[in-house]
Write a protein that holds these residues in place. Sequence first.
Motif, short mmCIF file in Angstrom:
data_model
loop_
_atom_site.label_atom_id
_atom_site.label_comp_id
_atom_site.label_asym_id
_atom_site.label_seq_id
_atom_site.Cartn_x
_atom_site.Cartn_y
_atom_site.Cartn_z
N UNK A 240 1.63 -3.17 -9.02
CA UNK A 240 1.76 -1.86 -8.40
C UNK A 240 1.30 -1.83 -6.95
N UNK A 241 1.43 -2.96 -6.25
CA UNK A 241 1.20 -3.00 -4.82
C UNK A 241 -0.24 -3.04 -4.41
N UNK A 242 -0.52 -2.98 -3.10
CA UNK A 242 -1.85 -3.22 -2.55
C UNK A 242 -2.88 -2.17 -2.91
N UNK A 243 -2.47 -0.93 -3.23
CA UNK A 243 -3.47 0.09 -3.59
C UNK A 243 -3.34 0.50 -5.05
N UNK A 244 -2.54 -0.23 -5.82
CA UNK A 244 -2.43 0.01 -7.25
C UNK A 244 -1.81 1.35 -7.61
N UNK B 121 0.32 3.68 -9.43
CA UNK B 121 0.90 3.56 -10.77
C UNK B 121 2.42 3.77 -10.73
N UNK B 122 3.13 2.83 -11.30
CA UNK B 122 4.58 2.92 -11.38
C UNK B 122 5.32 2.38 -10.17
N UNK B 123 4.56 1.95 -9.14
CA UNK B 123 5.20 1.46 -7.91
C UNK B 123 6.04 0.21 -8.18
N UNK B 124 5.56 -0.69 -8.99
CA UNK B 124 6.32 -1.89 -9.28
C UNK B 124 7.65 -1.57 -9.93
N UNK B 125 7.65 -0.62 -10.85
CA UNK B 125 8.90 -0.22 -11.49
C UNK B 125 9.84 0.44 -10.49
N UNK B 126 9.30 1.21 -9.56
CA UNK B 126 10.13 1.85 -8.53
C UNK B 126 10.79 0.79 -7.64
N UNK B 127 10.04 -0.22 -7.26
CA UNK B 127 10.63 -1.28 -6.43
C UNK B 127 11.71 -2.04 -7.19
N UNK B 128 11.47 -2.30 -8.45
CA UNK B 128 12.47 -3.04 -9.23
C UNK B 128 13.75 -2.23 -9.38
N UNK B 129 13.61 -0.92 -9.59
CA UNK B 129 14.79 -0.07 -9.72
C UNK B 129 15.55 -0.01 -8.41
N UNK C 118 10.05 7.00 7.02
CA UNK C 118 8.70 6.81 7.50
C UNK C 118 7.94 5.78 6.70
N UNK C 119 6.63 5.89 6.69
CA UNK C 119 5.76 4.93 6.00
C UNK C 119 5.77 5.19 4.50
N UNK C 120 5.59 4.13 3.71
CA UNK C 120 5.67 4.22 2.26
C UNK C 120 4.33 4.66 1.67
N UNK C 121 4.31 5.85 1.11
CA UNK C 121 3.04 6.41 0.62
C UNK C 121 2.44 5.58 -0.50
N UNK C 122 3.27 4.87 -1.26
CA UNK C 122 2.76 4.08 -2.37
C UNK C 122 1.89 2.90 -1.91
#
Length: 494
Positions: free
Chosen positions: A38-42, A44-52, A119-123
């Motif tokens: 789930x990325x550098x700040x953990x 939740x669900x970010x990894x699934x969002x990137x995969x989708x 803009x910048x990615x909040x996740x």
Amino acid sequence: MADRLSAPAAISLICDDFTEAAPVERQGAFDEQQNAPDGPIGWEGYGAQRAAAARRTGSTESVVYGDATVGGRACVVISFEFGFLGGSLSSRAGDRLEAAYDRARELGRPLVSLIATGGSRMQEGMIALTQLQRVAAASVRLRATGVAQIAVLRDPTTGGGWATLGAGADVILALPSAQVGFAGSRVRPPDADPSAYTAEAQLAAGQIDEIVAPVDLREAVSFWAAAAAGDSGTRFDATGRDSGTRFDGAGGYHSGTVEPLGGSGTAEAEGAASGSGSVPPPFALGAPSLPRTGWDAVTQARAPGRPHARAYLDAYFGRRRTLSGDRCGGVDAGMLCGVGMHDGRAVAFVAQCGTATLPAGYRTAARVVRMAGRLGLPVLTLIDTPGAANDAAAERSGAGAAIAELFAAIAGARSPVTSLLIGEGGSGGALALAAPGNTWATPDSYFSVIAPELAAAILKRPPEQVPGTADQLRLRPQDLVELGVVRGIVAPQE
């Protein structure tokens, strides 16, 4: 709202061919965080969002870059994939952007950015936001080498992407109706006017150079890629002489090679601001005869049918494109700026159109002169104004500071500047465009410290003494040659 193109579709609009670079792979503790599910700040669900997003777009990030040819010119091209989490900037996107800037710098190739981002990615929190600093630093490094940065604003271009890759470019083009602004649509004040956040509004506010339809985008970017190289492949030769036509101060015209003016006898006095490597002045397009009196010179310069800047630019350049706006919220329709092709050579131009010049006009001109210096392009200025705008609005807009900025840009120009007085030369507002030691005049022009009518008024002279005052001011072209103010008088083309 404009059509939202995918990254490959945007690339196909401008490129003859494109080879995508391999994703940047960094090693270290930070990358272990970045590669966490789930990325550098953990988030939740970010990894699934990137995969989708990857499945949906076929891209592994919001940015692709690589080597391309545009109009036959080798370039480095960046293209944003808005379908990948809104084209947002992440640390991986920052890796790719930095690599693209560095590749353009190492190869000396123009960098073309096809931007579509929210803009910048909040996740990724502040990790994402700090990518703007990386992009800014990479841009500074690239600019220091004299390599052009060309931005194309797609829909949308907002947030940090606009404030770095977009607004920081040398040339800024936009697609029609694209959403452009620092504030995205979901973070603006509720009562904000949506039309203020469009490419059209940014053009009117002096923030971008030109709006270009998709069908014309390849031609526009190809032009700027060629201009960035100076012409068909070379920049100005600092040892060259310029050829033109001059007046000898005694009544005759002479054609041929014109030696750089001396004066101090130093190489600096014969350098960029005195004609070395400069372009020749245009031929005169108006009346060929010299004025008999000072008042004759004034009336000739003010004649309604006299050729103005557009006519001179059309005659001098085979092709030209516009650079518009002062990047401070202002535009002056009476100051034409851009780059044109003259005898296969790219030349930056700054041209007054016979109106009182606004502060925005001087700031735009200074921007273009500085950009020409970075890119190694010679400069042509056309002088024609009754003077700087001097109303209350001009004062509130910083007239003095804007004129000072242009004086400084010309004085410190890194490229040679050629100036031609084509009409009225009204005091300091006209002199700000004049290259010391390499200014020329047409027969139907004048240059004066003050308008004859104003001089007579200050001296409390009646109106019938205005013509005599004009004579006293010694403002005719031939007077200017004798006084050493201009280098010569150009003749019409034979």
